[in-house]
Structure formats: structure tokens, C-alpha cells
Design a protein around this motif. Structure first.
Motif, PDB file in Angstrom:
ATOM      1  N   PRO A  16       0.818  -1.223   0.000  1.00 47.57           N
ATOM      2  CA  PRO A  16       0.000   0.000   0.000  1.00 47.57           C
ATOM      3  C   PRO A  16       0.849   1.269   0.000  1.00 47.57           C
ATOM      4  O   PRO A  16       0.465   2.259  -0.642  1.00 47.57           O
ATOM      5  CB  PRO A  16      -0.802  -0.093   1.301  1.00 47.57           C
ATOM      6  CG  PRO A  16      -0.634  -1.474   1.808  1.00 47.57           C
ATOM      7  CD  PRO A  16       0.594  -2.042   1.199  1.00 47.57           C
ATOM      8  N   THR A  17       1.973   1.236   0.694  1.00 49.46           N
ATOM      9  CA  THR A  17       2.844   2.412   0.704  1.00 49.46           C
ATOM     10  C   THR A  17       3.314   2.730  -0.707  1.00 49.46           C
ATOM     11  O   THR A  17       3.260   3.882  -1.155  1.00 49.46           O
ATOM     12  CB  THR A  17       4.063   2.168   1.604  1.00 49.46           C
ATOM     13  OG1 THR A  17       3.623   1.917   2.938  1.00 49.46           O
ATOM     14  CG2 THR A  17       4.987   3.373   1.603  1.00 49.46           C
ATOM     15  N   ARG A  19       1.940   1.815  -3.541  1.00 51.35           N
ATOM     16  CA  ARG A  19       0.824   2.263  -4.385  1.00 51.35           C
ATOM     17  C   ARG A  19       0.476   3.716  -4.072  1.00 51.35           C
ATOM     18  O   ARG A  19       0.152   4.500  -4.970  1.00 51.35           O
ATOM     19  CB  ARG A  19      -0.392   1.351  -4.192  1.00 51.35           C
ATOM     20  CG  ARG A  19      -0.195  -0.039  -4.759  1.00 51.35           C
ATOM     21  CD  ARG A  19      -1.529  -0.779  -4.954  1.00 51.35           C
ATOM     22  NE  ARG A  19      -2.319  -0.867  -3.740  1.00 51.35           N
ATOM     23  CZ  ARG A  19      -2.175  -1.799  -2.799  1.00 51.35           C
ATOM     24  NH1 ARG A  19      -1.240  -2.729  -2.940  1.00 51.35           N
ATOM     25  NH2 ARG A  19      -2.954  -1.818  -1.748  1.00 51.35           N
ATOM     26  N   ALA A  20       0.572   4.082  -2.794  1.00 51.14           N
ATOM     27  CA  ALA A  20       0.296   5.480  -2.425  1.00 51.14           C
ATOM     28  C   ALA A  20       1.337   6.404  -3.049  1.00 51.14           C
ATOM     29  O   ALA A  20       1.012   7.507  -3.501  1.00 51.14           O
ATOM     30  CB  ALA A  20       0.278   5.622  -0.911  1.00 51.14           C
ATOM     31  N   ALA A  23       0.398   6.885  -6.571  1.00 51.35           N
ATOM     32  CA  ALA A  23      -0.751   7.794  -6.673  1.00 51.35           C
ATOM     33  C   ALA A  23      -0.284   9.237  -6.541  1.00 51.35           C
ATOM     34  O   ALA A  23      -0.705  10.120  -7.289  1.00 51.35           O
ATOM     35  CB  ALA A  23      -1.782   7.454  -5.595  1.00 51.35           C
ATOM     36  N   ARG A  24       0.627   9.438  -5.590  1.00 46.94           N
ATOM     37  CA  ARG A  24       1.181  10.787  -5.403  1.00 46.94           C
ATOM     38  C   ARG A  24       1.908  11.246  -6.660  1.00 46.94           C
ATOM     39  O   ARG A  24       1.756  12.386  -7.099  1.00 46.94           O
ATOM     40  CB  ARG A  24       2.111  10.754  -4.192  1.00 46.94           C
ATOM     41  CG  ARG A  24       2.908  11.992  -3.954  1.00 46.94           C
ATOM     42  CD  ARG A  24       2.051  13.116  -3.380  1.00 46.94           C
ATOM     43  NE  ARG A  24       2.889  14.252  -3.021  1.00 46.94           N
ATOM     44  CZ  ARG A  24       3.496  15.039  -3.893  1.00 46.94           C
ATOM     45  NH1 ARG A  24       3.341  14.823  -5.172  1.00 46.94           N
ATOM     46  NH2 ARG A  24       4.239  16.052  -3.476  1.00 46.94           N
ATOM     47  N   PHE A  39       3.961   9.406   5.449  1.00 48.02           N
ATOM     48  CA  PHE A  39       4.080   8.077   6.029  1.00 48.02           C
ATOM     49  C   PHE A  39       4.768   8.091   7.386  1.00 48.02           C
ATOM     50  O   PHE A  39       5.680   8.892   7.621  1.00 48.02           O
ATOM     51  CB  PHE A  39       4.835   7.154   5.077  1.00 48.02           C
ATOM     52  CG  PHE A  39       4.214   7.069   3.722  1.00 48.02           C
ATOM     53  CD1 PHE A  39       3.004   6.421   3.546  1.00 48.02           C
ATOM     54  CD2 PHE A  39       4.824   7.664   2.631  1.00 48.02           C
ATOM     55  CE1 PHE A  39       2.412   6.346   2.300  1.00 48.02           C
ATOM     56  CE2 PHE A  39       4.237   7.602   1.375  1.00 48.02           C
ATOM     57  CZ  PHE A  39       3.033   6.943   1.216  1.00 48.02           C
TER      58      PHE A  39
END
Lengths: 115, 115
Positions: A16-17, A19-20, A23-24, A39
DNA sequence: CAGTTAATTAACTGATCGGTTTACTAATCG
DNA sequence: CGATTAGTAAACCGATCAGTTAATTAACTG
């Protein structure tokens, strides 16, 4: 871990990190420190995540003074998309009937492409 | 490992053996032994791979005498496809120009030029 | 019933993962 | 120059991964 491109990409996306971070980066370039801010983890941890993304080809990094701006590279995502298309008939309504027909015709040679 | 659905799915796909199993199952149901045949690994190893795929929801398993027929469940793949759509503008020809414009506008606020 | 087939469980192994802290390099600033 | 800022490298840690072999469960077969 498997080192073929598709495996590297999927493995990179399985966090998830990371993927985030992608996204950023889809909003535009960013430095490592900026990326790390949201984070609750150390900077080296984020640096490692970026290395994983880079190894998968999902990001590229520039050099600008003491910053290493990261930007998204959509290539591997497109490869994933193509791999997925191979299965889209299983959920795509309009192709469902065609699939039934195709499967009924068993004369198809075994297709190993894109495994 | 992360336990959210998308992470489980990507992690499951990050292995060529498991992707090959899915490809095989896209042709139709199959028993564990049949699935294991093409691979140079033990049956328990394949059984573990199937458990990973099952945990991700990519396959479901039935019960038929002493066989446990596996079949593909495309749900998680569709979820991946939706996740990917978020990024498709980066390679989709027709949207490329629009994206360039959007990014040019959005990439203003964190302005480091001339620092 | 005993024997075979299908598959899972258990216990073990070496490698990798995701994170840490500490130390270091490299560039800018004053 | 020294101090600060951005980022990486190294060493370490516990957890998980991908595989093994051996044992076990469960169903069919003769």
C-alpha cells in the motif's frame, strides 16, 4: 523473488505504501522527502520503497542539486493492463458470449504467451 | 505482508508459477494434480501456491470425491483492472494530450524553480 | 478389508521483505 | 570554511516466502 518484469511489477504493487507513492506521483514529480512525509516511517524506508519501484521500472529518478526528483513511468502498468486483457473476457459482459463460443471450439492451440 | 485485498491480489500475481496456474484455469476447471504437472516442483509446493491464490480470492475450490477442483474467480482481477484505470490516462493515446495539460496546471504549487 | 490415489499438514530450511538506527556522501547556504 | 539539507548505504532484526521431505487425512478400488 522472481525477477521477470511482470513479477517485479506485481511485487512492487503489492504494498500500500508503494501504491500510495505512485498515486502521489500521478499528480506530478516529487522529491524523496516530499514523498516520505505522509508516512509514519523513516526516510531510508521510503528510499527502499522507491528502489523497489525503480527496479520494476515504475518510476524514474532525476538529479537536481541535492534532490532526486521521482516521476511516474507508466510502461509497466501498461504491461499489466495488457496481461489483464487476457482475462477481461471473464468479466466483460459484451465479450462473455464470444468467449463461450471460443471455448466451445477447442481447436485452439495451447496459448502460453503472457504467462 | 499487507493484508488488504489489493495487496493480496498483487502479491499472488507476483509469481510466474501462480500466473501460469491462472492461465491454465482460464481454460477450465482442473484438479491440483493436473495443475501441478507442468511444474518441476513438489505437490505440496503447488498446494501452497493454490492457497495463496485462494486467499486472494483468485480461485475457488470445490469438492468432488478425492479431488478438489479449482476454478478461476475473476473478481480480484477486475479490481486490479479498475485500479489500473486510474493510471490509464498516462498511456492512453486519446487522453494523452489532455493529461499533459492537466499535469502542467497541477504541477505548479510545489515550485522549486529558481530556488 | 488392504491398497491406491488425491491432497493437505507439519516441520524444517535458506532467502527475501519491511522496517529500524547509525553512518556516510553530496550539494547548498551563510 | 563549517553547518545544513537531501538522500543513500550498511548492518541488523523479526516475519514471511518458496521450497523441501515425511506424515496424515480422506476417498475410491478390488
Amino acid at each position: 523473488m522472481s525477477t521477470d518484469p511482470l513479477s517485479l511489477t506485481f511485487a512492487a504493487l503489492a504494498d500500500p505504501t508503494r501504491r500510495a507513492i505512485l498515486a502521489r506521483l500521478s499528480q506530478g514529480e516529487s522529491s524523496v522527502k516530499e514523498l516520505a512525509e505522509p508516512f509514519a516511517m523513516s526516510l531510508p524506508a521510503v528510499s527502499k520503497h522507491l528502489k523497489v519501484l525503480e527496479r520494476a521500472g515504475l518510476i524514474t529518478r532525476g538529479k537536481e542539486a541535492q534532490w532526486r526528483p521521482c516521476r511516474l513511468d507508466p510502461g509497466p502498468l501498461q504491461d499489466v493492463s495488457q496481461w489483464l486483457e487476457h482475462y477481461s473476457r471473464f468479466w466483460d459482459q459484451s465479450l462473455g458470449r464470444l468467449d463461450e463460443m471460443l471455448r466451445a471450439i477447442k481447436a485452439r492451440p495451447p496459448d502460453k504467451s503472457g504467462v
